[in-house]
Write a protein that holds these residues in place. Structure first.
Motif, mmCIF file in Angstrom:
data_model
loop_
_atom_site.group_PDB
_atom_site.id
_atom_site.type_symbol
_atom_site.label_atom_id
_atom_site.label_comp_id
_atom_site.label_asym_id
_atom_site.label_seq_id
_atom_site.Cartn_x
_atom_site.Cartn_y
_atom_site.Cartn_z
ATOM 1 N N UNK A 81 0.882 -1.071 0.122
ATOM 2 C CA UNK A 81 0.074 -0.023 0.060
ATOM 3 C C UNK A 81 0.885 1.259 0.137
ATOM 4 N N UNK A 82 1.948 1.031 0.675
ATOM 5 C CA UNK A 82 3.025 2.296 0.861
ATOM 6 C C UNK A 82 3.528 2.513 -0.658
ATOM 7 N N UNK A 83 3.927 1.238 -1.288
ATOM 8 C CA UNK A 83 4.413 1.612 -2.786
ATOM 9 C C UNK A 83 3.243 2.254 -3.674
ATOM 10 N N UNK A 84 2.074 1.655 -3.389
ATOM 11 C CA UNK A 84 0.877 2.239 -4.369
ATOM 12 C C UNK A 84 0.649 3.737 -4.193
ATOM 13 N N UNK A 85 0.770 3.949 -2.956
ATOM 14 C CA UNK A 85 0.745 5.587 -2.516
ATOM 15 C C UNK A 85 1.705 6.150 -3.452
#
Length: 483
Positions: free
Chosen positions: A71-75
């Protein structure tokens, strides 16, 4: 706009171009993601994990971390696509969402984390040499914190310093070579450890840590969090070259594929080791413990495979992260959040002043490690704590802007990444949070210097409450440490 001294990135990406149109394909982007994340931490995962968690806790910890990091990477990827006007790195999002003081602290935390990461690289290099040359009767390198280690590490620091003053073209070539060097021993390790894996060894202490018998499962999971964050530092590098992607959608795909590949390597290295050697024995090993595990299976040749791969890999990582450590203050000076001296460059485009300051801090910490007997693990914890704040503010900014713009994807990714960020702060514990505030506090002096230089107020509006809150936390931390 990417600073000129980071031309090393532009040069290195040309090494992985897939066509003549100077654009990156999906495969090249995946390689960049993996190369930017994997550093020294993976070679010490067996001992780091076994010292604080059982196999069951490690599996749960990796599940939480894998989900949170995705999710951090997608952010990062979503912000890169939807907010192209913010091109000042990780701290640019903090500044855009919460003001320049928060942006400054995000920048300061990122810089200090990178500097401490570099010290840890030096420590693990000479700890590895200790595996080769130390004997029970004669310790030369120890855990990378002996006088000999400190002297040789200091020489390495200033050799790299003068290399970078001459420009960064050579750094690109070294970086490409070391990316390959780090992957070969890891895949050898996974294959050999999978063959030697024994279920009876893996399940021997399946939910109990021998060294911490009082630790319940939740405590063990929490103890793994800083370790898992440490090995994923560099995830933000996935969006650095997004403007060079042949297809913008490939950036997100490569981020996920690269993360899954990296996560697979990390999970296999840590869990397979627990099926080769008991967690009790793993916890007592000197790092890099992956070399010790492979030595247990293959004999001395296993030690040499991992040891040499690590030394080459980490030496290259030190070079790359020396550049990255200087990026934030350099751009921060251009954004008037750091004194202008941080933005001065030489004729080669290298930010000479911040490079000198960064290496001076590395030298100081090396001296401290030698005097106090600090280890790779102690540096790991502090560097991980410092990076939590910049990552959390990226997630919070995505959540905030997603709500304002009605962007459901941005809000979802930012919200889930924020939950993960707050979980990390909780898992780090009060003691670590207090220590982090103590390390953030000295940075305030540079912020005040910058604001006075540019004739801008520094103790006004929300800034005063942030500063007073940080002062209170830092004073509390000082009292706790002293008494």
């Amino acid at each position: 706009m990417t600073p000129d001294w980071l031309g090393f990135y532009r040069y290195s990406t040309r090494l992985t171009m897939t066509t003549t149109d100077n654009k990156l394909g999906l495969g090249a982007l995946c390689a960049l993601v993996v190369g930017s994340i994997i550093g020294a931490g993976v070679f010490s995962l067996p001992q780091n994990m076994a010292a604080v968690a059982s196999p069951l806790a490690v599996m749960i910890g990796w599940t939480i971390t894998g989900t949170g990091m995705i999710f951090l990477a997608l952010t990062f990827q979503r912000l890169c696509l939807d907010k192209p006007e913010i091109n000042t790195g990780v701290f640019g999002y903090a500044k855009a969402g919460f003001g320049d003081l928060v942006g400054f602290f995000s920048c300061w935390g990122y810089w200090l984390s990178a500097v401490l990461a570099n010290v840890s690289y030096l420590v693990i290099i000479f700890s590895t040499l200790g595996l080769f040359f130390d004997t029970p009767q004669h310790e030369v390198f120890g855990q990378g914190n002996t006088l000999v280690s400190a002297l040789l590490a200091s020489g390495f620091v200033w050799m790299i310093h003068f290399l970078l003053l001459r420009g960064v073209q050579t750094a690109a070539i070294i970086n490409a070579v070391t990316t390959i060097a780090k992957l070969i021993p890891l895949f050898v390790f996974i294959v050999v450890a999978a063959v030697a894996f024994k279920l009876s060894t893996f399940t021997l202490d399946f939910s109990v840590v021998t060294a911490m018998p009082e630790a319940d499962l939740m405590t063990q999971v929490k103890e793994t969090m800083l370790i898992t964050v440490w090995v994923f530092i560099g995830i933000e590098g996935a969006v650095v070259v997004s403007s060079r992607a042949r297809n913008r959608k490939d950036v997100g795909r490569a981020t996920i594929f690269g993360l899954l590949i990296t996560l697979f390597i990390y999970v296999m290295v840590s869990l397979l080791s627990m099926g080769v050697i008991t967690t009790t024995e793993l916890a007592q090993m000197q790092n890099p413990s992956a070399a010790q595990v492979l030595k247990h299976i293959l004999g001395p040749v296993g030690l040499w495979i991992v040891g040499l791969g690590l030394i080459v890999s980490v030496s290259g990582a030190y070079l790359s992260w020396t550049l990255l450590a200087n990026e934030s203050p350099y751009i921060g000076a251009r954004e008037k959040m750091f004194p202008s001296l941080f933005g001065k460059t030489n004729s080669k485009g290298t930010p000479k002043n911040i490079l000198l300051i960064s290496n001076a801090v590395v030298q100081f910490v090396l001296i401290w490690v030698t005097i106090e007997g600090g280890t790779y693990e102690s540096l790991l914890n502090v560097a991980s704590e410092m990076i939590l704040v910049p990552y959390l503010f990226v997630a919070l900014y995505a959540l905030k802007t997603g709500r304002q713009d009605g962007n459901i994807k941005m809000m979802l990714f930012g919200g889930m990444a924020s939950v993960y960020g707050f979980w990390l702060l909780y898992a780090a514990g009060l003691h670590h949070l207090l220590l982090t505030s103590l390390l953030y506090f000295p940075g305030l002096a540079f912020y005040i210097m910058a604001k006075r230089e540019y004739g801008e107020p520094w103790f006004a509006g929300n800034n005063r409450w942030i500063i007073l809150g940080l002062m209170a936390l830092a004073m509390t931390a000082a009292v706790v440490i002293l008494f």
